[in-house]
Design an enzyme around this catalytic site. Structure first.
Site, PDB file in Angstrom:
ATOM      1  N   ASN A 103      14.026  30.967  -2.999  1.00  0.00           N
ATOM      2  CA  ASN A 103      13.366  29.687  -3.867  1.00  0.00           C
ATOM      3  C   ASN A 103      14.710  29.064  -4.486  1.00  0.00           C
ATOM      4  OD1 ASN A 103      10.361  28.957  -2.602  1.00  0.00           O
ATOM      5  ND2 ASN A 103       9.555  29.757  -4.780  1.00  0.00           N
ATOM      6  N   ASN A 148       7.067  34.006 -11.733  1.00  0.00           N
ATOM      7  CA  ASN A 148       7.855  34.539 -10.305  1.00  0.00           C
ATOM      8  C   ASN A 148       8.765  33.663 -10.734  1.00  0.00           C
ATOM      9  OD1 ASN A 148       6.428  36.522  -9.748  1.00  0.00           O
ATOM     10  ND2 ASN A 148       5.219  35.258  -8.073  1.00  0.00           N
ATOM     11  N   ASP A 204       5.751  29.751 -18.996  1.00  0.00           N
ATOM     12  CA  ASP A 204       4.711  29.527 -19.427  1.00  0.00           C
ATOM     13  C   ASP A 204       4.800  27.989 -20.378  1.00  0.00           C
ATOM     14  OD1 ASP A 204       1.649  29.281 -18.665  1.00  0.00           O
ATOM     15  OD2 ASP A 204       1.464  30.198 -20.687  1.00  0.00           O
ATOM     16  N   HIS A 222       3.002  22.319 -20.248  1.00  0.00           N
ATOM     17  CA  HIS A 222       3.109  24.064 -19.871  1.00  0.00           C
ATOM     18  C   HIS A 222       4.142  24.392 -18.486  1.00  0.00           C
ATOM     19  CE1 HIS A 222      -0.278  26.095 -16.874  1.00  0.00           C
ATOM     20  NE2 HIS A 222       0.311  27.047 -17.334  1.00  0.00           N
ATOM     21  N   TYR A 261     -10.491  37.060 -24.678  1.00  0.00           N
ATOM     22  CA  TYR A 261      -9.454  36.954 -23.677  1.00  0.00           C
ATOM     23  C   TYR A 261      -8.380  36.188 -23.885  1.00  0.00           C
ATOM     24  CZ  TYR A 261      -7.038  34.481 -19.011  1.00  0.00           C
ATOM     25  OH  TYR A 261      -5.946  34.758 -18.762  1.00  0.00           O
ATOM     26  N   GLY A 262      -7.635  35.951 -23.283  1.00  0.00           N
ATOM     27  CA  GLY A 262      -5.949  36.053 -24.125  1.00  0.00           C
ATOM     28  C   GLY A 262      -5.508  34.585 -25.165  1.00  0.00           C
ATOM     29  N   ARG A 299      -9.686  32.121 -18.939  1.00  0.00           N
ATOM     30  CA  ARG A 299     -10.147  30.371 -19.824  1.00  0.00           C
ATOM     31  C   ARG A 299     -11.681  29.813 -19.394  1.00  0.00           C
ATOM     32  NH1 ARG A 299      -7.504  27.507 -18.571  1.00  0.00           N
ATOM     33  NH2 ARG A 299      -5.865  28.153 -17.280  1.00  0.00           N
ATOM     34  N   LYS A 322      -2.229  29.159 -25.254  1.00  0.00           N
ATOM     35  CA  LYS A 322      -2.768  27.752 -25.187  1.00  0.00           C
ATOM     36  C   LYS A 322      -3.068  26.762 -26.039  1.00  0.00           C
ATOM     37  CE  LYS A 322      -2.415  28.807 -20.710  1.00  0.00           C
ATOM     38  NZ  LYS A 322      -0.546  28.482 -20.521  1.00  0.00           N
ATOM     39  N   SER A 345      -2.254  27.104 -13.714  1.00  0.00           N
ATOM     40  CA  SER A 345      -1.945  28.547 -13.834  1.00  0.00           C
ATOM     41  C   SER A 345      -2.371  29.370 -12.890  1.00  0.00           C
ATOM     42  CB  SER A 345      -3.083  28.757 -14.744  1.00  0.00           C
ATOM     43  OG  SER A 345      -3.329  27.888 -15.752  1.00  0.00           O
ATOM     44  N   ALA A 346      -1.533  30.394 -12.395  1.00  0.00           N
ATOM     45  CA  ALA A 346      -1.111  31.522 -11.127  1.00  0.00           C
ATOM     46  C   ALA A 346      -0.807  31.207 -10.242  1.00  0.00           C
ATOM     47  CB  ALA A 346      -2.910  31.930 -11.333  1.00  0.00           C
ATOM     48  N   CYS A 347      -0.060  29.992 -10.914  1.00  0.00           N
ATOM     49  CA  CYS A 347       0.814  29.033  -9.484  1.00  0.00           C
ATOM     50  C   CYS A 347       2.422  29.626  -9.364  1.00  0.00           C
ATOM     51  CB  CYS A 347       0.973  27.674  -9.152  1.00  0.00           C
ATOM     52  SG  CYS A 347      -0.792  27.589  -9.391  1.00  0.00           S
ATOM     53  N   GLY A 348       2.522  31.077 -10.251  1.00  0.00           N
ATOM     54  CA  GLY A 348       3.960  31.699  -9.288  1.00  0.00           C
ATOM     55  C   GLY A 348       5.317  31.120 -10.421  1.00  0.00           C
ATOM     56  N   GLY A 386      12.822  34.841  -4.287  1.00  0.00           N
ATOM     57  CA  GLY A 386      13.776  34.737  -3.914  1.00  0.00           C
ATOM     58  C   GLY A 386      14.615  33.710  -3.436  1.00  0.00           C
ATOM     59  N   ARG A 424      -3.825  41.278 -16.323  1.00  0.00           N
ATOM     60  CA  ARG A 424      -2.193  40.521 -16.341  1.00  0.00           C
ATOM     61  C   ARG A 424      -2.025  41.849 -17.445  1.00  0.00           C
ATOM     62  NH1 ARG A 424      -1.956  34.522 -17.285  1.00  0.00           N
ATOM     63  NH2 ARG A 424      -4.177  33.779 -16.294  1.00  0.00           N
TER      64      ARG A 424
HETATM   65  C1  OXD Z   1      -2.615  30.360 -17.973  1.00  0.00           C
HETATM   66  C2  OXD Z   1      -1.922  31.938 -18.925  1.00  0.00           C
HETATM   67  O1  OXD Z   1      -4.173  30.651 -18.063  1.00  0.00           O
HETATM   68  O2  OXD Z   1      -0.941  31.463 -18.531  1.00  0.00           O
HETATM   69  O3  OXD Z   1      -1.595  29.141 -17.857  1.00  0.00           O
HETATM   70  O4  OXD Z   1      -2.286  32.111 -19.113  1.00  0.00           O
HETATM   71 MN    MN Z   2       0.116  29.012 -18.357  1.00  0.00          MN
END
Ligand code: OXD
Ligand code: MN
Length: 583
Positions: free
Chosen positions: A495, A255, A278, A227, A198-199, A70, A207, A249-252, A493, A368
């Site tokens: 968590n 998961n 998301d 979000h 890009y997505g 992004r 988004k 973003s990208a903090c799990g 797990g 991704r």
């Molecule tokens: C982000 C995504 O960037 O979900 O937050 O792709």
């Molecule tokens: Mn996101």
């Protein structure tokens, strides 16, 4: 083809006149259409076939090396009044923004097909869902939107019924970073995105619509577009609580949404159900609780780090019918990324070059996978429930190497809103720019809130009405590090141990101590059986350093002051009250 909605046909004709495509294709979302597009992209090199024995139906896309994330510095919210966009957004006056981006769109689809994608964010028959139409010249976007949204004939039928939709216009243009921008016109329910495939910049349902435009819409309609992941936790008695959790973003998020309970919990019968990873749209129901839907239908997840250990459900989901973007490949054409940990080796990197670890990683750090949520082993059938699921707890969290304990609970809703507003996290590869820099990211919405954060915080506070049965609010930090720089909490797990404590608090029987920053569990309040923690880990995960928190609250005060007089007084008072208690 065309629709029964005159203003939709009119807009499509207008865009075609402006962008001058060679052909127009209205997407019906069928398998035949999808196969046709995939074949065409395989033939022209937009997609590469992966190993069809190990990964049937899966393909790889390699994007332009300058188009991998992004672009927050090129993303604008264009409201009539600058203050409505707030200090949290880049702003341009709507007339100026239209003129600037329309000039880029002029004739940009010559020689290309223009695709018209009707889509629905949320279950087709849900009153919480909202629709849009994306016009794009990228078949890759069409294929991704087909996975990520309810796209095609059924969505068009709903749009014709509703009579309204969000208009999204997208072109990959020349993929030139100097001719790239993503503009939002929330007052016109319109998005225009140019120059990126890009997505987050190009799949406009995600988004741009489901967060930036929807948050704006939600404010005037009395709901929340967030979000957040949504997951269901089923206890051994068969009761399921739903939790919504916001992480940058990208903090799990993916998961956590697909968590596998640790050994003892599995044995006892705990189960996790995935609703979304998301985005979460929530609205008060007739009983005063917040009900949530996942507006998306698929996962656009970060590949690196996904392994049988970190996220077996994600790995199982992406064994077939998956579009991989910017991952490496093995000699026998299987997808590969750093941390996949499957004993294989990459031979080709994400740029299609022979893999050389000294040059670059095999997979881009923001590479991704795009896959239907229905392929996830923990997929919850409640994802399709038009009423949504009732939310018992809201969780905020970020990457904080220091200061922030493993978990704490907000005293009440106003405190919870402050906890969300004060969220900080270290930046990740999901956006261009430096990685690992701590920034405030309120409710993980910094890049996504379509209006002034001051008004957004006020909107959050406004849910605390007579009769409201609001979720409890928690803050977590899975990323606390010790003096040696290593993570103190095993995460993944494990968590669930923290989530279990939250649910006990929700049910009114979990232990905690009161501190100025909120209610903290003492270590024995959380089931730590089988989790060996050092003394340092205990102290840092379950304690607070008052002096350091005083500094944090001063910094939170400075941050809130940036929003000036528009900031709700209640939030400032809460910050001052806690700062005073800490002192
Ligand atoms: C982000 C995504 O960037 O979900 O937050 O792709
Ligand atoms: Mn996101």
């Amino acid at each position: 083809m065309s629709s029964r909605l005159e203003h939709l046909n009119h807009w499509v004709a207008e865009v075609a006149h402006h962008t001058r495509p060679a052909a127009i294709h209205w997407c019906d979302g069928s398998d035949t259409e999808n196969r046709m597009l995939i074949d065409q992209m395989l033939a022209d090199g937009t997609l590469h076939l992966l190993n069809q024995d190990t990964h049937p139906g899966s393909t790889l896309h390699r994007s332009h090396p300058d188009d991998v994330a992004r672009v927050e510095h090129l993303t604008y919210v264009c409201t009539t009044h600058h203050e409505d966009a707030g200090p949290n957004n880049h702003w341009m006056a709507p007339d100026e923004a239209h003129a600037e981006i329309d000039a880029l769109f002029d004739g940009c689809m010559q020689g290309r097909t223009m695709y018209v994608i009707p889509y629905c964010m949320g279950p087709i028959d849900s009153p919480l869902s909202r629709c849009g139409v994306e016009i794009t010249d990228s078949p890759y976007v069409v294929a991704n939107m087909r996975i990520m949204t309810r796209m095609g004939a059924a969505a068009l039928a709903r749009i014709e019924r509703d009579g309204t939709f969000v208009k999204g216009l997208h072109s990959i243009g020349e993929l030139d970073p100097n001719r790239r921008c993503i503009m939002h016109f929330p007052e016109e329910l319109t998005i225009k995105s140019y120059g990126s495939g890009y997505g987050g910049n190009a799949l406009l349902g995600k988004k741009c619509h489901a967060l930036r435009i929807a948050s704006h819409q939600a404010r005037s309609e009395g709901w929340l577009a967030e979000h957040m992941l949504i997951l269901g936790i089923e206890n051994p008695q068969g009761q399921t609580h739903y939790i919504a959790a916001a992480f940058p973003s990208a903090c799990g998020k993916t998961n956590l949404a697909m968590l596998i309970p640790p050994e003892g919990y599995l044995r006892d019968g705990w189960k996790i159900w995935t609703i979304g990873d998301d985005i979460c749209w929530m609205r008060p129901g007739p009983d005063g609780r917040l009900y949530a839907i996942n507006p998306e239908a698929g996962f656009f997840g970060v590949a690196p780090g996904t392994s049988n250990k970190s996220n077996p459900n994600a790995l199982a989901s992406i064994q077939s019918n998956t579009i991989f973007t910017n991952v490496g490949v093995t000699a026998d054409h299987q997808p590969w990324w750093e941390g996949i940990d499957n004993g294989q080796v990459p031979v080709t990197d994400w740029q299609g070059q022979p893999y050389d670890a000294s040059m670059r990683p095999a997979a881009h750090p923001n590479s991704r996978f795009t896959v239907s949520a229905k392929q996830c082993p923990s997929y919850s059938a409640m994802s399709e429930d038009p009423h949504g699921v009732p939310i018992s707890a809201i969780v905020f969290g970020g990457r904080r190497a220091s200061l922030v304990p493993l978990v704490f609970e907000a005293r009440d809703w106003t405190h919870g809103v402050l906890v969300g507003a004060a969220m900080g996290s270290e930046t990740t590869a999901a956006a261009t720019g430096a990685v690992g820099v701590m920034r405030r990211d309120p409710m993980a919405m910094k890049p996504f809130c379509g209006y002034n954060f001051a008004d957004y915080f006020a909107h959050w506070l406004s849910f605390d009405t007579e009769g409201a049965k609001l979720p409890k609010v928690f803050h977590v930090n899975w990323f606390r590090k010790g003096d040696d720089g290593k993570f103190l909490w095993p995460g993944f797990g494990d968590n669930l141990r923290v989530l279990e404590w939250m649910l006990r608090r929700v049910e009114g029987h979990g232990g905690a101590v009161e501190t100025p920053i909120g209610h903290l569990p003492i270590a024995h309040d959380i089931n730590l059986e089988g989790v060996p923690l050092s003394d340092e880990a205990h102290a840092k995960l379950f304690g607070i350093d008052r002096e350091a928190w005083q500094a944090e609250f001063a910094s939170i005060g400075d941050y809130l002051a940036e929003y000036g007089p528009r900031l709700p007084q209640a939030l400032l008072e809460e910050q001052r009250k806690i700062a005073a208690e800490l002192a």
